[in-house]
Each structure stands twice: as structure tokens, then as C-alpha cells.
Motif scaffolding. Structure first.
Motif, PDB file in Angstrom:
ATOM      1  N   THR A 160     -10.453  -0.115  -7.972  1.00 53.76           N
ATOM      2  CA  THR A 160     -11.563   0.816  -7.728  1.00 53.76           C
ATOM      3  C   THR A 160     -11.343   1.568  -6.409  1.00 53.76           C
ATOM      4  O   THR A 160     -10.828   0.987  -5.451  1.00 53.76           O
ATOM      5  CB  THR A 160     -12.920   0.069  -7.715  1.00 53.76           C
ATOM      6  OG1 THR A 160     -13.900   0.904  -7.096  1.00 53.76           O
ATOM      7  CG2 THR A 160     -12.868  -1.226  -6.932  1.00 53.76           C
ATOM      8  N   PRO A 161     -11.759   2.840  -6.353  1.00 51.75           N
ATOM      9  CA  PRO A 161     -11.578   3.607  -5.105  1.00 51.75           C
ATOM     10  C   PRO A 161     -12.281   2.953  -3.911  1.00 51.75           C
ATOM     11  O   PRO A 161     -11.869   3.161  -2.780  1.00 51.75           O
ATOM     12  CB  PRO A 161     -12.214   4.963  -5.420  1.00 51.75           C
ATOM     13  CG  PRO A 161     -12.289   5.060  -6.894  1.00 51.75           C
ATOM     14  CD  PRO A 161     -12.350   3.664  -7.436  1.00 51.75           C
ATOM     15  N   GLU A 162     -13.332   2.158  -4.173  1.00 55.65           N
ATOM     16  CA  GLU A 162     -14.046   1.525  -3.046  1.00 55.65           C
ATOM     17  C   GLU A 162     -13.150   0.607  -2.219  1.00 55.65           C
ATOM     18  O   GLU A 162     -13.429   0.352  -1.050  1.00 55.65           O
ATOM     19  CB  GLU A 162     -15.240   0.693  -3.551  1.00 55.65           C
ATOM     20  CG  GLU A 162     -16.441   1.523  -3.901  1.00 55.65           C
ATOM     21  CD  GLU A 162     -17.010   1.151  -5.259  1.00 55.65           C
ATOM     22  OE1 GLU A 162     -17.305  -0.036  -5.489  1.00 55.65           O
ATOM     23  OE2 GLU A 162     -17.116   2.066  -6.105  1.00 55.65           O
ATOM     24  N   ASP A 163     -12.093   0.079  -2.821  1.00 58.97           N
ATOM     25  CA  ASP A 163     -11.211  -0.844  -2.078  1.00 58.97           C
ATOM     26  C   ASP A 163     -10.084  -0.116  -1.345  1.00 58.97           C
ATOM     27  O   ASP A 163      -9.248  -0.759  -0.714  1.00 58.97           O
ATOM     28  CB  ASP A 163     -10.577  -1.855  -3.058  1.00 58.97           C
ATOM     29  CG  ASP A 163     -11.625  -2.743  -3.697  1.00 58.97           C
ATOM     30  OD1 ASP A 163     -12.640  -3.025  -3.029  1.00 58.97           O
ATOM     31  OD2 ASP A 163     -11.436  -3.123  -4.864  1.00 58.97           O
ATOM     32  N   LEU A 164     -10.100   1.202  -1.418  1.00 63.36           N
ATOM     33  CA  LEU A 164      -8.947   1.945  -0.916  1.00 63.36           C
ATOM     34  C   LEU A 164      -8.739   1.811   0.590  1.00 63.36           C
ATOM     35  O   LEU A 164      -7.608   1.636   1.043  1.00 63.36           O
ATOM     36  CB  LEU A 164      -9.083   3.421  -1.315  1.00 63.36           C
ATOM     37  CG  LEU A 164      -7.845   4.260  -1.178  1.00 63.36           C
ATOM     38  CD1 LEU A 164      -6.666   3.663  -1.930  1.00 63.36           C
ATOM     39  CD2 LEU A 164      -8.109   5.662  -1.702  1.00 63.36           C
ATOM     40  N   VAL A 165      -9.828   1.863   1.350  1.00 63.99           N
ATOM     41  CA  VAL A 165      -9.671   1.797   2.806  1.00 63.99           C
ATOM     42  C   VAL A 165      -9.082   0.441   3.188  1.00 63.99           C
ATOM     43  O   VAL A 165      -8.065   0.347   3.886  1.00 63.99           O
ATOM     44  CB  VAL A 165     -11.023   2.060   3.518  1.00 63.99           C
ATOM     45  CG1 VAL A 165     -10.897   1.817   5.012  1.00 63.99           C
ATOM     46  CG2 VAL A 165     -11.481   3.485   3.233  1.00 63.99           C
ATOM     47  N   LEU A 166      -9.697  -0.619   2.668  1.00 62.17           N
ATOM     48  CA  LEU A 166      -9.223  -1.976   2.972  1.00 62.17           C
ATOM     49  C   LEU A 166      -7.752  -2.144   2.581  1.00 62.17           C
ATOM     50  O   LEU A 166      -6.926  -2.615   3.368  1.00 62.17           O
ATOM     51  CB  LEU A 166     -10.070  -2.994   2.189  1.00 62.17           C
ATOM     52  CG  LEU A 166      -9.575  -4.431   2.239  1.00 62.17           C
ATOM     53  CD1 LEU A 166     -10.153  -5.138   3.452  1.00 62.17           C
ATOM     54  CD2 LEU A 166      -9.946  -5.204   0.969  1.00 62.17           C
ATOM     55  N   LEU A 167      -7.409  -1.717   1.361  1.00 58.11           N
ATOM     56  CA  LEU A 167      -6.049  -1.958   0.868  1.00 58.11           C
ATOM     57  C   LEU A 167      -5.019  -1.058   1.545  1.00 58.11           C
ATOM     58  O   LEU A 167      -3.912  -1.505   1.847  1.00 58.11           O
ATOM     59  CB  LEU A 167      -5.994  -1.813  -0.652  1.00 58.11           C
ATOM     60  CG  LEU A 167      -6.796  -2.865  -1.429  1.00 58.11           C
ATOM     61  CD1 LEU A 167      -6.661  -2.640  -2.927  1.00 58.11           C
ATOM     62  CD2 LEU A 167      -6.348  -4.273  -1.084  1.00 58.11           C
ATOM     63  N   SER A 168      -5.375   0.202   1.793  1.00 53.00           N
ATOM     64  CA  SER A 168      -4.399   1.104   2.429  1.00 53.00           C
ATOM     65  C   SER A 168      -3.998   0.606   3.802  1.00 53.00           C
ATOM     66  O   SER A 168      -2.880   0.823   4.239  1.00 53.00           O
ATOM     67  CB  SER A 168      -4.976   2.506   2.581  1.00 53.00           C
ATOM     68  OG  SER A 168      -5.014   3.120   1.355  1.00 53.00           O
ATOM     69  N   GLU A 169      -4.935  -0.067   4.489  1.00 50.59           N
ATOM     70  CA  GLU A 169      -4.606  -0.561   5.834  1.00 50.59           C
ATOM     71  C   GLU A 169      -3.700  -1.782   5.788  1.00 50.59           C
ATOM     72  O   GLU A 169      -2.949  -2.030   6.716  1.00 50.59           O
ATOM     73  CB  GLU A 169      -5.896  -0.953   6.573  1.00 50.59           C
ATOM     74  CG  GLU A 169      -6.612   0.252   7.135  1.00 50.59           C
ATOM     75  CD  GLU A 169      -8.011  -0.096   7.632  1.00 50.59           C
ATOM     76  OE1 GLU A 169      -8.391  -1.288   7.616  1.00 50.59           O
ATOM     77  OE2 GLU A 169      -8.708   0.856   8.025  1.00 50.59           O
ATOM     78  N   ARG A 170      -3.811  -2.572   4.724  1.00 56.15           N
ATOM     79  CA  ARG A 170      -3.130  -3.869   4.741  1.00 56.15           C
ATOM     80  C   ARG A 170      -1.972  -4.008   3.756  1.00 56.15           C
ATOM     81  O   ARG A 170      -1.162  -4.924   3.888  1.00 56.15           O
ATOM     82  CB  ARG A 170      -4.150  -4.984   4.440  1.00 56.15           C
ATOM     83  CG  ARG A 170      -5.183  -5.140   5.536  1.00 56.15           C
ATOM     84  CD  ARG A 170      -6.282  -6.098   5.080  1.00 56.15           C
ATOM     85  NE  ARG A 170      -7.227  -6.364   6.140  1.00 56.15           N
ATOM     86  CZ  ARG A 170      -8.185  -5.526   6.528  1.00 56.15           C
ATOM     87  NH1 ARG A 170      -8.287  -4.335   5.966  1.00 56.15           N
ATOM     88  NH2 ARG A 170      -9.026  -5.868   7.488  1.00 56.15           N
ATOM     89  N   ILE A 171      -1.934  -3.117   2.762  1.00 52.39           N
ATOM     90  CA  ILE A 171      -0.965  -3.287   1.665  1.00 52.39           C
ATOM     91  C   ILE A 171       0.080  -2.166   1.741  1.00 52.39           C
ATOM     92  O   ILE A 171      -0.240  -1.024   2.027  1.00 52.39           O
ATOM     93  CB  ILE A 171      -1.727  -3.253   0.313  1.00 52.39           C
ATOM     94  CG1 ILE A 171      -2.708  -4.443   0.228  1.00 52.39           C
ATOM     95  CG2 ILE A 171      -0.788  -3.227  -0.872  1.00 52.39           C
ATOM     96  CD1 ILE A 171      -2.077  -5.816   0.322  1.00 52.39           C
ATOM     97  N   ASP A 172       1.333  -2.500   1.463  1.00 56.53           N
ATOM     98  CA  ASP A 172       2.413  -1.509   1.596  1.00 56.53           C
ATOM     99  C   ASP A 172       2.570  -0.638   0.361  1.00 56.53           C
ATOM    100  O   ASP A 172       2.955   0.523   0.458  1.00 56.53           O
ATOM    101  CB  ASP A 172       3.728  -2.245   1.883  1.00 56.53           C
ATOM    102  CG  ASP A 172       3.595  -3.100   3.130  1.00 56.53           C
ATOM    103  OD1 ASP A 172       3.558  -2.524   4.222  1.00 56.53           O
ATOM    104  OD2 ASP A 172       3.460  -4.346   3.015  1.00 56.53           O
ATOM    105  N   LEU A 173       2.325  -1.217  -0.829  1.00 60.20           N
ATOM    106  CA  LEU A 173       2.490  -0.469  -2.077  1.00 60.20           C
ATOM    107  C   LEU A 173       1.330  -0.831  -3.003  1.00 60.20           C
ATOM    108  O   LEU A 173       1.164  -1.999  -3.367  1.00 60.20           O
ATOM    109  CB  LEU A 173       3.836  -0.841  -2.731  1.00 60.20           C
ATOM    110  CG  LEU A 173       4.145  -0.274  -4.107  1.00 60.20           C
ATOM    111  CD1 LEU A 173       4.156   1.250  -4.117  1.00 60.20           C
ATOM    112  CD2 LEU A 173       5.499  -0.798  -4.618  1.00 60.20           C
ATOM    113  N   LEU A 174       0.535   0.174  -3.351  1.00 58.40           N
ATOM    114  CA  LEU A 174      -0.591  -0.057  -4.260  1.00 58.40           C
ATOM    115  C   LEU A 174      -0.102   0.055  -5.691  1.00 58.40           C
ATOM    116  O   LEU A 174       0.708   0.925  -5.999  1.00 58.40           O
ATOM    117  CB  LEU A 174      -1.683   0.990  -4.034  1.00 58.40           C
ATOM    118  CG  LEU A 174      -2.349   0.987  -2.664  1.00 58.40           C
ATOM    119  CD1 LEU A 174      -3.289   2.183  -2.547  1.00 58.40           C
ATOM    120  CD2 LEU A 174      -3.109  -0.315  -2.456  1.00 58.40           C
TER     121      LEU A 174
END
Ligand code: PEP
Ligand code: MN
Length: 335
Positions: A160-174
Motif C-alpha cells: 500500500t502507498p501508506e507504507d512508502l515513507v517507512l519502506l523507502s527509508e529502510r529498504i533498498d529494493l521494493l
């Protein structure tokens, strides 16, 4: 109608010329585009003659993920790892992040056997609402720990787009899962970041639909897009999905983006993974995604298709000479 611009600045001249026709600008894309959804075909020559306009296209085919506007192949960098060049990186790890000890230990194991990235699902897009849905946000620190322990970039699915901020900061490849390939709100939101993304083909979607989905991300300005062939639904019941080698060949011929193959989900059976993985490397895959678990029968998801560390190690040794035979190098395995 799609107007291909020489630079984003050309939009000002165009606005003056076109007046108040509806325009949808994609100025962050390469090349920058201006879409005129209501333009009539007769406008084509007039628009093409305007200063700053490279060419005018009809929007019938994907244009950013293909060779329509750019001849060169794209390379996508994830941390230190490059996809789309001579090296073939392997992404490996469990289907789901189960706990910190599991994912840190599996990260070390797959790294020791040549994997270049660690995968692990935190948010799981499952078919059944009653199946394990992943530990969600709680699993992210475990992936971060595994990266700290090994240096491997980490890959996880976003649903979901709602998790984008959290994941973009911590994850290298979505990873965008097969069930979300048509989730245009998610694709557009990822497109507004620069985070690398692995877009999986829906199991009932055509190659063209996959390329249009990639164009959604590229149009918003994120150039770091890779595609993934992970099998489609056919009448064959003996495998979970069917690896679509014909579509892979078609996709490779059409796209400028790196194409990763996921043999694990394609077959759904650990005994069949290596055959498809070998075929994929021989056919020109730019990366592999392989599920590995130290105790497959205890796995919270997709245990049937998970390779044991020993099987993964054996597979990596078998893949290396196949990569060399097609002029590539399986990253992580000595030359
Ligand atoms: C996965 O990678 O674990 C996964 C759920 O894949 P897919 O979206 O291809 O089913
Ligand atoms: Mn899985």
C-alpha cells in the motif's frame, strides 16, 4: 496523444501554443512527456513542428519501459549491486520474515553461498485472508539488522502507498507483488520516489500490461525499475504456476529494463526450482529471486518451494558455468 519533449522547459512554449487543451505533464520522466488525452489525430503534425518537441506518438504502446524512445538498456543500481550489466545478481531469502534470528542467520547463509541481496516479506499480499499476512512493520527492523550483519541490500514487498515513507527509508529494493501489478495508485506513488523497484508480472497479465505498469512508475520520474517474470496461471495443476519462457523471451526483446526471474513462485515446488533457474540464466535473465529457508516444513509461508541452504548452494554452483556460457557472470560465485 503523447508529446515527447526535448527538455521539461519546452512545456512553456507548448502551453502558449496549445491554449487551454487538457494536458497531463510527466516532466520527471526520461524523456519528459506531455500527454494530451483529448487531442485529435490531426493535431500531430502541428505539435511535432513546435520548438522543443522531439516527436509525437499515439499512446497505444508502452513507451518508457521499451525501446520506443531510448535505444540503450537501463541499469539499475541497488546499493553496490548493479542489475542489467554483465553480472547477474541473485536475490535470496525466506518468503516471510519470521523473526530476527531467522532472517539474520539466513542472510549469512545465502551470502556465504553467493547471494547479493536478501529478500524477506514483511507485508504479504496473500490470496487468502486467513493465510499468514506477515509481521508487517515489526519485521522491518529485522531486515535492517540482517543488512547490518551482512552488508546485503534488502528487498521486501510493498502493498500500500501508506507504507512508502517507512519502506523507502529502510529498504533498498521494493517489490510490487504479482497481485498488485495493476494497483496504479501504488505504482504512481513509487514513481514519485527514486527507490529501486522490482515489479512482478501479474499471473494473469500480458507482457504489454506489465510494460504499461512499468510505464506508470517511470512516467512519474523513478528510473530505477526492474521487471520480474514469476509464472502465470495455466491449466497445469502439477505446478503452482507455469514459468512462461516464451513471454520472458518476448519481454527481453521489448524492454530496456533489467528482467529478473523468480523460479520459486513459478513452480511452487523446491524440487523443480533449479531446472527453471538454469533455463532462466541460459535465456538471459538479469537476476534471479530464490526463496530459501533453513527449515522449509516449518516456514510460515511458501515452505513447499523453499530451497534448503544446501540445495541453494548446489544450485549456485550449477548456475555459474551456465552464466559463463552465455557471456555473463553469476555475481558472488568465484570466476
Ligand atoms: C513473494 O515474492 O513472496 C510473492 C508473494 O510473490 P508473488 O507476488 O510473485 O506471488
Ligand atoms: Mn513467497
Amino acid at each position: 496523444m503523447i508529446v515527447v519533449l526535448e527538455s521539461p522547459n519546452a512545456i512553456d512554449t507548448l502551453c502558449a501554443e496549445i491554449g487551454n487543451a487538457r494536458m497531463v505533464p510527466f516532466l520527471g520522466a526520461t524523456p519528459p512527456l506531455l500527454v494530451l488525452p483529448e487531442a485529435e489525430a490531426t493535431w500531430g503534425p502541428r505539435l511535432a513542428a513546435l520548438p522543443g518537441v522531439q516527436r509525437v506518438l499515439s499512446p497505444k504502446e508502452p513507451v518508457l519501459s521499451t525501446h520506443a524512445l531510448q535505444a540503450d538498456k537501463a541499469r539499475v543500481q541497488v546499493g553496490e549491486i548493479c542489475f542489467g550489466g554483465r553480472d547477474i545478481p541473485v536475490i535470496a531469502g525466506p518468503c516471510s520474515v519470521e523473526n530476527e534470528a531467522q532472517v539474520v542467520s539466513l542472510a549469512r547463509t545465502v551470502q556465504a553461498n553467493g547471494a547479493s541481496l536478501l529478500r524477506g516479506g514483511a507485508y504479504k499480499g496473500r490470496t487468502s485472508p486467513f493465510a499468514f499476512q506477515g509481521h508487517g512493520e515489526d519485521a522491518i527492523p529485522h531486515l535492517v539488522k540482517a543488512r547490518e550483519a551482512t552488508g546485503l541490500p534488502v528487498v521486501t514487498e510493498i502493498i500500500t502507498p501508506e507504507d512508502l515513507v517507512l519502506l523507502s527509508e529502510r529498504i533498498d529494493l521494493l517489490q510490487v507483488g504479482a497481485r498488485n501489478m495493476h494497483n496504479t495508485a501504488l505504482l504512481k506513488a513509487i514513481g514519485r520516489t527514486k527507490t529501486p523497484v522490482l515489479l512482478k508480472r501479474g499471473f494473469g497479465s500480458s507482457v504489454e500490461e506489465l510494460l504499461f505498469a512499468a510505464d506508470y512508475i517511470l512516467a512519474e520520474g523513478n528510473p530505477n525499475v526492474m521487471l520480474c517474470e514469476r509464472g502465470i496461471r495455466t491449466f497445469e495443476r502439477g505446478v503452482r504456476f507455469s514459468f512462461d519462457l516464451s513471454a520472458f523471451a518476448l519481454l527481453k526483446s521489448k524492454t530496456r529494463l533489467p528482467v529478473v526471474v523468480d523460479p520459486s513462485h513459478a513452480v511452487g515446488n523446491a524440487n523443480l526450482v533449479s531446472t527453471v533457474a538454469k533455463a532462466a540464466i541460459a535465456a538471459g535473465a538479469d537476476g534471479l529471486l530464490i526463496e530459501v529457508h533453513d527449515e522449509p516444513d516449518q516456514a510460515l509461508s511458501d515452505g513447499d518451494q523453499a530451497l534448503t541452504p544446501d540445495a541453494f548452494s548446489a544450485l549456485m554452483s550449477e548456475l555459474a558455468p551456465i552464466a559463463a556460457a552465455v557471456g555473463r557472470h553469476l555475481l558472488g560465485v568465484p570466476r
